[in-house]
Design a protein around this motif. Structure first.
Motif, mmCIF file in Angstrom:
data_model
loop_
_atom_site.group_PDB
_atom_site.id
_atom_site.type_symbol
_atom_site.label_atom_id
_atom_site.label_comp_id
_atom_site.label_asym_id
_atom_site.label_seq_id
_atom_site.Cartn_x
_atom_site.Cartn_y
_atom_site.Cartn_z
ATOM 1 N N TYR A 203 0.601 -1.120 0.258
ATOM 2 C CA TYR A 203 0.179 0.070 -0.032
ATOM 3 C C TYR A 203 1.045 1.228 0.016
ATOM 4 N N GLY A 204 0.587 2.193 -1.079
ATOM 5 C CA GLY A 204 1.260 3.490 -0.920
ATOM 6 C C GLY A 204 2.798 3.352 -1.722
ATOM 7 N N LYS A 205 3.070 1.970 -2.176
ATOM 8 C CA LYS A 205 4.396 1.992 -2.746
ATOM 9 C C LYS A 205 4.363 2.340 -4.096
ATOM 10 N N VAL A 206 5.288 2.868 -4.754
ATOM 11 C CA VAL A 206 5.642 2.876 -6.115
ATOM 12 C C VAL A 206 6.877 2.977 -6.460
ATOM 13 N N ASN A 207 7.058 2.897 -7.793
ATOM 14 C CA ASN A 207 8.437 2.943 -8.192
ATOM 15 C C ASN A 207 8.420 3.493 -9.659
ATOM 16 N N ALA A 208 9.590 3.775 -10.036
ATOM 17 C CA ALA A 208 9.894 4.647 -11.238
ATOM 18 C C ALA A 208 9.103 3.713 -12.687
ATOM 19 N N GLU A 209 8.899 2.623 -12.544
ATOM 20 C CA GLU A 209 8.262 1.956 -13.514
ATOM 21 C C GLU A 209 6.654 2.141 -13.595
ATOM 22 N N LEU A 210 6.362 2.377 -12.271
ATOM 23 C CA LEU A 210 4.971 2.747 -12.322
ATOM 24 C C LEU A 210 4.751 4.165 -12.529
ATOM 25 N N ASN A 215 2.561 8.446 -16.477
ATOM 26 C CA ASN A 215 2.650 9.704 -17.168
ATOM 27 C C ASN A 215 2.534 9.126 -18.771
ATOM 28 N N LYS A 216 2.992 8.143 -19.058
ATOM 29 C CA LYS A 216 2.697 7.659 -20.523
ATOM 30 C C LYS A 216 0.968 7.693 -20.816
ATOM 31 N N PHE A 217 0.602 6.978 -20.029
ATOM 32 C CA PHE A 217 -0.944 6.599 -20.016
ATOM 33 C C PHE A 217 -1.753 8.120 -20.098
ATOM 34 N N TYR A 218 -1.098 9.097 -19.179
ATOM 35 C CA TYR A 218 -1.951 10.463 -19.414
ATOM 36 C C TYR A 218 -1.509 10.829 -20.439
ATOM 37 N N SER A 219 -0.337 11.162 -21.244
ATOM 38 C CA SER A 219 0.074 11.610 -22.190
ATOM 39 C C SER A 219 -0.777 10.899 -23.565
ATOM 40 N N ASP A 220 -0.945 9.896 -23.582
ATOM 41 C CA ASP A 220 -1.560 8.938 -24.476
ATOM 42 C C ASP A 220 -3.308 9.407 -24.696
ATOM 43 N N ASN A 221 -3.694 9.376 -23.088
ATOM 44 C CA ASN A 221 -5.173 9.180 -23.310
ATOM 45 C C ASN A 221 -5.895 10.429 -22.643
ATOM 46 N N GLN A 222 -4.778 11.156 -22.113
ATOM 47 C CA GLN A 222 -5.489 12.462 -21.096
ATOM 48 C C GLN A 222 -6.280 11.866 -20.297
ATOM 49 N N ILE A 223 -6.037 10.727 -19.537
ATOM 50 C CA ILE A 223 -6.780 10.210 -18.348
ATOM 51 C C ILE A 223 -5.740 10.150 -17.123
ATOM 52 N N PRO A 224 -5.720 11.045 -16.103
ATOM 53 C CA PRO A 224 -4.963 10.935 -14.914
ATOM 54 C C PRO A 224 -5.386 9.772 -14.238
ATOM 55 N N LEU A 225 -4.284 8.864 -13.629
ATOM 56 C CA LEU A 225 -4.396 7.740 -12.789
ATOM 57 C C LEU A 225 -3.815 7.874 -11.428
ATOM 58 N N ASP A 226 -4.490 7.611 -10.243
ATOM 59 C CA ASP A 226 -3.763 8.169 -9.100
ATOM 60 C C ASP A 226 -2.728 6.906 -8.865
ATOM 61 N N PRO A 227 -1.774 7.126 -8.104
ATOM 62 C CA PRO A 227 -0.800 6.053 -7.918
ATOM 63 C C PRO A 227 -0.994 4.844 -7.064
ATOM 64 N N ILE A 228 -2.150 5.087 -5.993
ATOM 65 C CA ILE A 228 -2.112 4.250 -5.169
ATOM 66 C C ILE A 228 -2.980 2.903 -5.559
ATOM 67 N N TYR A 229 -4.188 3.373 -6.347
ATOM 68 C CA TYR A 229 -5.221 2.487 -6.717
ATOM 69 C C TYR A 229 -5.328 2.065 -8.134
ATOM 70 N N THR A 230 -6.014 3.118 -9.089
ATOM 71 C CA THR A 230 -6.407 2.645 -10.373
ATOM 72 C C THR A 230 -5.231 2.373 -11.127
ATOM 73 N N ALA A 231 -4.249 3.371 -11.132
ATOM 74 C CA ALA A 231 -2.856 3.064 -12.084
ATOM 75 C C ALA A 231 -2.393 1.551 -11.720
ATOM 76 N N LYS A 232 -2.319 0.992 -10.699
ATOM 77 C CA LYS A 232 -1.794 -0.557 -10.239
ATOM 78 C C LYS A 232 -2.884 -1.183 -11.230
ATOM 79 N N MET A 233 -4.214 -1.003 -11.180
ATOM 80 C CA MET A 233 -5.021 -2.000 -11.765
ATOM 81 C C MET A 233 -4.834 -1.925 -13.274
#
Length: 282
Positions: A203-210, A215-233
Motif C-alpha cells: 500500500y502506497g508503494k510506487v516505483n519509477a516503472e509505475l 505519465n505515458k498513459f496520461y500523455s496518450d489518453n489524457q486520463i490521470p491515474l492515481d498511483p495508489i489504486y487505479t494505476a496499479k489496476m
C-alpha cells in the motif's frame, strides 16, 4: 474505462458511491457529526470532509500518525480537509490498529459526543449498496469488470450487481490475503478473483516503472491515474492482455475509482526520494 473520477470534483469516484447511503443513514438517525479514519493522504478523509461541509455535518478525522499534527499545512490532503471544517485527532500507529474495536471507538464519545461512524475507507453495507450502482444494465456487454481493491467495498458492490456471465477481477493495492475474507462478508456471488501480482510492493508503494506508466498513459489518453489504486489496476490489466490472460474478443470494463487528489501528496514524497513525479493538469 468507466470514469467514476468525473462524478464530482471533490467527492470523487468510489468515495461518492460509498458516502451516498452512509450520509442518508446519518441523517435518518439524526446525527450531526461524522467520525472516520484515514492516513496522511487519504482520499476518504478528503471526500468525507467536503461532503460534511456540503451536507451540513461536522466531521472528525482520526488520523494515523501523531507526527502529522505539525504537518497539516504542508500536507495537501489534510490541509484541504481542515479547510472544509474537519477536526482532527491524531493517534499513534499502534493505537490506530484498534480502529475497529468497540471500546476504542466508544472513547471518542467522551470527546466528541454522539456521532455517526464511517469505517476507514468508507466500507460497510451502505458503501457496498452505493457501489452496486456503478454498473447498469447497459454494461451487460462486458465479459470482465476490473477494479482496484483497498477495503473491499467497491469490488463487493460490483460483484453483487454483475451478471452471471461476467467475471469481476480485483487488483489489490496492498499485500496480504485478508481481502478474500472481507469480500466474502459482503459479496453475494462467486464470479470474482483477486489478481495479487500488481501491488508494487504494498500500500502506497510506487516505483519509477509505475510513475513512467502513469505519465505515458496520461500523455496518450489524457486520463490521470492515481498511483495508489487505479494505476496499479490499469497496469495489471494491460500486462495481462499482453500475456493473453483474457480470451480473444473479450470486452473489458475498467473502473476508475478516482483518488486524483492524492497525486499532489505523492509528488511531494517522490521529490523527497529524488524519483520522477506524476504529470497532471488536475
Amino acid at each position: 474505462m468507466r470514469r467514476e473520477d468525473l462524478i464530482h470534483p471533490f467527492i470523487s469516484g468510489n468515495k461518492f458511491r460509498k458516502l451516498k447511503y452512509n450520509l442518508l443513514q446519518a441523517k435518518l438517525e439524526n446525527h450531526d457529526t461524522l467520525i472516520t479514519f484515514g492516513g496522511a493522504f487519504s482520499n476518504h478523509i478528503a471526500a468525507t470532509a467536503f461532503a460534511g461541509r456540503e451536507y451540513g455535518f461536522k466531521t472528525v478525522g482520526i488520523i494515523r500518525g501523531e507526527e502529522l499534527e505539525s504537518k497539516i499545512l504542508i500536507n495537501p490532503t489534510l490541509k484541504f480537509a481542515q479547510e472544509c471544517g474537519m477536526q482532527f485527532k491524531f493517534v499513534t500507529r499502534e493505537n490506530y490498529r484498534h480502529k475497529a474495536d468497540v471500546n476504542f471507538i466508544e472513547n471518542f464519545k467522551l470527546e466528541f459526543g454522539n456521532f455517526y461512524l464511517i469505517p476507514e475507507g468508507g466500507t460497510n453495507e451502505f458503501a457496498v449498496q452505493g457501489c452496486q450502482e456503478i454498473l447498469s444494465p447497459k454494461d451487460s456487454e462486458y465479459d470482465f469488470v476490473c477494479c482496484s481493491v483497498g477495503t473491499a467495498g467497491t469490488i463487493s458492490g460490483l460483484i453483487n450487481s454483475s451478471l452471471p456471465h461476467q467475471k469481476v477481477l480485483g487488483f489489490p493495492a496492498l499485500k496480504g490475503d485478508f481481502l478474500n475474507d472481507e469480500i466474502c462478508k459482503f459479496a453475494r456471488n462467486q464470479n470474482w478473483e483477486l489478481i495479487t501480482d500488481y501491488h508494487f510492493g504494498g500500500y502506497g508503494k510506487v516505483n519509477a516503472e509505475l510513475i513512467t506508466f502513469i505519465n505515458k498513459f496520461y500523455s496518450d489518453n489524457q486520463i490521470p491515474l492515481d498511483p495508489i489504486y487505479t494505476a496499479k489496476m490499469v497496469f495489471g490489466v494491460l500486462d495481462l492482455i499482453n500475456k493473453n490472460y483474457f480470451p480473444e474478443y473479450s470486452k473489458i470494463l475498467l473502473i476508475h475509482t478516482g483518488g486524483i487528489q492524492g497525486i499532489a501528496g505523492m509528488n511531494i514524497k517522490l521529490k523527497n526520494k529524488h524519483l520522477p513525479t506524476i504529470d497532471t493538469d488536475v
